[in-house]
Enzyme design. Sequence first.
Site, mmCIF file in Angstrom:
data_model
loop_
_atom_site.group_PDB
_atom_site.id
_atom_site.type_symbol
_atom_site.label_atom_id
_atom_site.label_comp_id
_atom_site.label_asym_id
_atom_site.label_seq_id
_atom_site.Cartn_x
_atom_site.Cartn_y
_atom_site.Cartn_z
ATOM 1 N N GLY B 15 6.791 90.391 137.543
ATOM 2 C CA GLY B 15 7.123 89.369 136.595
ATOM 3 C C GLY B 15 6.253 89.639 135.167
ATOM 4 N N ASN B 115 0.050 92.653 142.377
ATOM 5 C CA ASN B 115 -0.425 93.237 143.618
ATOM 6 C C ASN B 115 0.418 94.299 144.276
ATOM 7 O OD1 ASN B 115 -1.228 90.359 143.335
ATOM 8 N ND2 ASN B 115 -1.998 91.041 145.287
ATOM 9 N N THR B 143 -0.990 89.807 135.509
ATOM 10 C CA THR B 143 -0.338 88.659 136.310
ATOM 11 C C THR B 143 -0.585 87.212 136.041
ATOM 12 O OG1 THR B 143 -0.193 87.695 138.550
ATOM 13 C CG2 THR B 143 -1.766 88.858 138.305
ATOM 14 N N ASP B 145 -0.523 84.937 137.637
ATOM 15 C CA ASP B 145 -0.997 84.176 138.779
ATOM 16 C C ASP B 145 -2.349 84.446 138.988
ATOM 17 O OD1 ASP B 145 1.408 83.307 139.412
ATOM 18 O OD2 ASP B 145 1.987 84.935 140.873
ATOM 19 N N GLY B 190 2.486 79.466 140.685
ATOM 20 C CA GLY B 190 1.317 79.537 141.753
ATOM 21 C C GLY B 190 1.699 79.233 143.389
ATOM 22 N N GLU B 246 3.109 75.240 142.210
ATOM 23 C CA GLU B 246 4.428 75.182 143.086
ATOM 24 C C GLU B 246 4.199 75.341 144.744
ATOM 25 O OE1 GLU B 246 7.126 78.665 142.066
ATOM 26 O OE2 GLU B 246 4.974 79.646 141.822
ATOM 27 N N GLN B 301 6.495 79.507 131.114
ATOM 28 C CA GLN B 301 5.194 79.984 131.221
ATOM 29 C C GLN B 301 4.810 81.183 131.218
ATOM 30 O OE1 GLN B 301 3.580 78.236 135.112
ATOM 31 N NE2 GLN B 301 5.756 77.934 135.334
ATOM 32 N N ARG B 302 5.903 82.164 131.692
ATOM 33 C CA ARG B 302 5.478 83.640 131.783
ATOM 34 C C ARG B 302 5.255 84.645 130.661
ATOM 35 N NH1 ARG B 302 8.487 85.827 136.946
ATOM 36 N NH2 ARG B 302 10.204 85.858 135.913
#
Lengths: 415, 415
Positions: B15, B115, B143, B145, B190, B246, B301-302
């Site tokens: 992402g 990852n 990331t 995340d 998330g 999420e 948000q990314r």
Amino acid sequence: MSLVKGNCIVAQSGGPTAVINSSVYGVLKRFLEVSEGGKVYAGANGIQGIIEGKIFDLGALDSSEQEMLKYMPSAALGSNRYKLKDPKTMPEEYENIFSTFEKLDIKYFFYVGGNDSMDAASKLNEYAQANGHDVKIFGVPKTIDNDLVGTDHCPGFASAAKYICNTAIECWMDVNCYKDEGIIIIEVMGRDTGWLAASSGIIQKAVPDVNQLIYLPEAPFTESKFIEDVKKAREKNGKILIIASEGLKDENGEYINIDSNCYSSDAFGHKQLGGIGRYLQEVIKENIHNRVKMIELNITQRCARHCASKTDIDEAIMVGEAAVDYAIKGISGYMVGIKRTTDKGYKAVADLVPLNEVCNMVKKVPVEWINIEKATVNQEMIDYIEPLIVDQVDSFQSNGLVKYVNLTKKFVNLD
Amino acid sequence: MSLVKGNCIVAQSGGPTAVINSSVYGVLKRFLEVSEGGKVYAGANGIQGIIEGKIFDLGALDSSEQEMLKYMPSAALGSNRYKLKDPKTMPEEYENIFSTFEKLDIKYFFYVGGNDSMDAASKLNEYAQANGHDVKIFGVPKTIDNDLVGTDHCPGFASAAKYICNTAIECWMDVNCYKDEGIIIIEVMGRDTGWLAASSGIIQKAVPDVNQLIYLPEAPFTESKFIEDVKKAREKNGKILIIASEGLKDENGEYINIDSNCYSSDAFGHKQLGGIGRYLQEVIKENIHNRVKMIELNITQRCARHCASKTDIDEAIMVGEAAVDYAIKGISGYMVGIKRTTDKGYKAVADLVPLNEVCNMVKKVPVEWINIEKATVNQEMIDYIEPLIVDQVDSFQSNGLVKYVNLTKKFVNLD
């Protein structure tokens, strides 16, 4: 210039914006400059607070809190959606308001808001004149919908548009970094007018390869044309950015898909598919392609001060100041409009617009500015929005979060 | 210092983020500094582009395009979600990659990603060592995340967190300007970790009166406790801000409401209620109150570069530069981690983390940093996020829109 006698009051109404406090700042600063030690009162939660006697002294805030009004999003005085009754059927409400004004020696009332607020200001002005109250009443425009007549545009609109455009570009770049197909629908506000959706047309100038479709209430919507548009766009590029106003309407002016979208207030899940964006998403999934994301910006677009336009902020302050300047000359019953002059580049100047010509009217995007066939906007719309969204100010605190202070509200005692 | 021989290649994966291009910029600038006229190649769409021979010369971009990498959100080289096969079952893929590297005299490979990308880099490194290929392989973390192990935090995370926090404050101020009750749910990304949701705890420091509840996958979720939390919060204040990851899970680690939320790919409307946010909205409507708005931030948000953290940008560049510095010393098979030092205020330094310790691991928010009972986070979490979101850079063009350029990709001919 001799100084002004008496006090003034300011209040906010309707949906908040990124810059509605900037207009209050304009009123406050200018009135303190021209006044002979007069007070600037604020009605908490709009006209409702004034009716209920919830009034505080804005000029008594320390200077750091006053300055904060320039930067803080949303309505720091508190907002409301209260609709003033008709003075003929409910004169008590008006008597109450003007009695409070008299008690506090308030000679000027500035109401910052949209259509409903202009309607309230207009009614109050008529009542004042009919009943011999010497209070000058002014409307200060504010609405992200940009639908007030008599003004080139409305403070609050440009910052919302800027946020939407940047978010849309970022989402486009997100979907566009993959090889796979991907369609993104962004639902923006606009129940009756499509100014915000139309503004996103400027993306085409900054990101020439964007494959964009724009839908707004001014262009009658049909599902078959929509499917055709998306199919055609997909032939160009498997990635598509769709911007849609929440209030899309069919050829008869009826809201699209009214049963299954957010206009329904059913609380039990199954019918609550969300708004127009969710409906368009389903149409695409059922007819075209399964990879389609939908983003309903919802209230994030109203107070996105972190992405505000400096032009918008400056103009929000300007209309607040101008309202004071006009009112102390003895003028009453007007809204401050913004007139665009383009002789030497873009410039905005204040203008007088009679309140009774503003209230209950809606300014739509001119049809000549829209290309319904191609689901896009014409150059006129791009030229219109371009100068409004430029420049930034630093709206952040040192911790990286938007400026915020809980105003110290010293309420007056009216007994 | 003697200059480095040979070329390098960089690619992006997973992402996109607001700052993943900043890491590419770091690799590019540093390699050009230390190289004896070597080239910096880029794989279009990650490892997939390298396999397909879609490789272009990043150093050949003119300097304005190179500089643009510092500012532009999303993945300018193109991203992918391609998973490298096991080298034992599919050695051809690896032979293909290293044969391309040999043709282009590529001695260094920098893979910017999360990852899966670290897993790919790890496999490539093992293959290179087992088969005598002299290519140094490095992972560059990225990331939103924030779930990579071995590093204090991951570039991309802080900007996403900053955007979420500012948006949440603005939404809180929006709902809070009315007298009426109002509950807002913001669903953030998330699926397995709640770093983004937990970060929003810092709002309490900037806006002390916020009435906030935070839910994340690390804290087992039960509907009854949620209803109780909301009821309790409502006793304090009729306005509530709820931030939810999420991927909320129950006590057995199963996703909540998996049938009716976005994990379902059913294309026919009725089951597609959206994600966890929509589910929580329904729970509140059915059990507590009808005035509840839900905002699913989705991909906004990314890549929200318009609200990026300068610290994040600087660190994204730093890890790119550090990867080059390590690799040219002959080190291979590591990811560049970020080590936090706090001796004299916050400082981040590069660190070496073995790739095989990173891949397929997930770093969760420590349970000691969460207050499950009160649905909030502890001071440790606030201390953690605080220095990461500070300072801004101007990511805008003169027209008020985020910087963008369509990179001129001159693809190499591998025949």
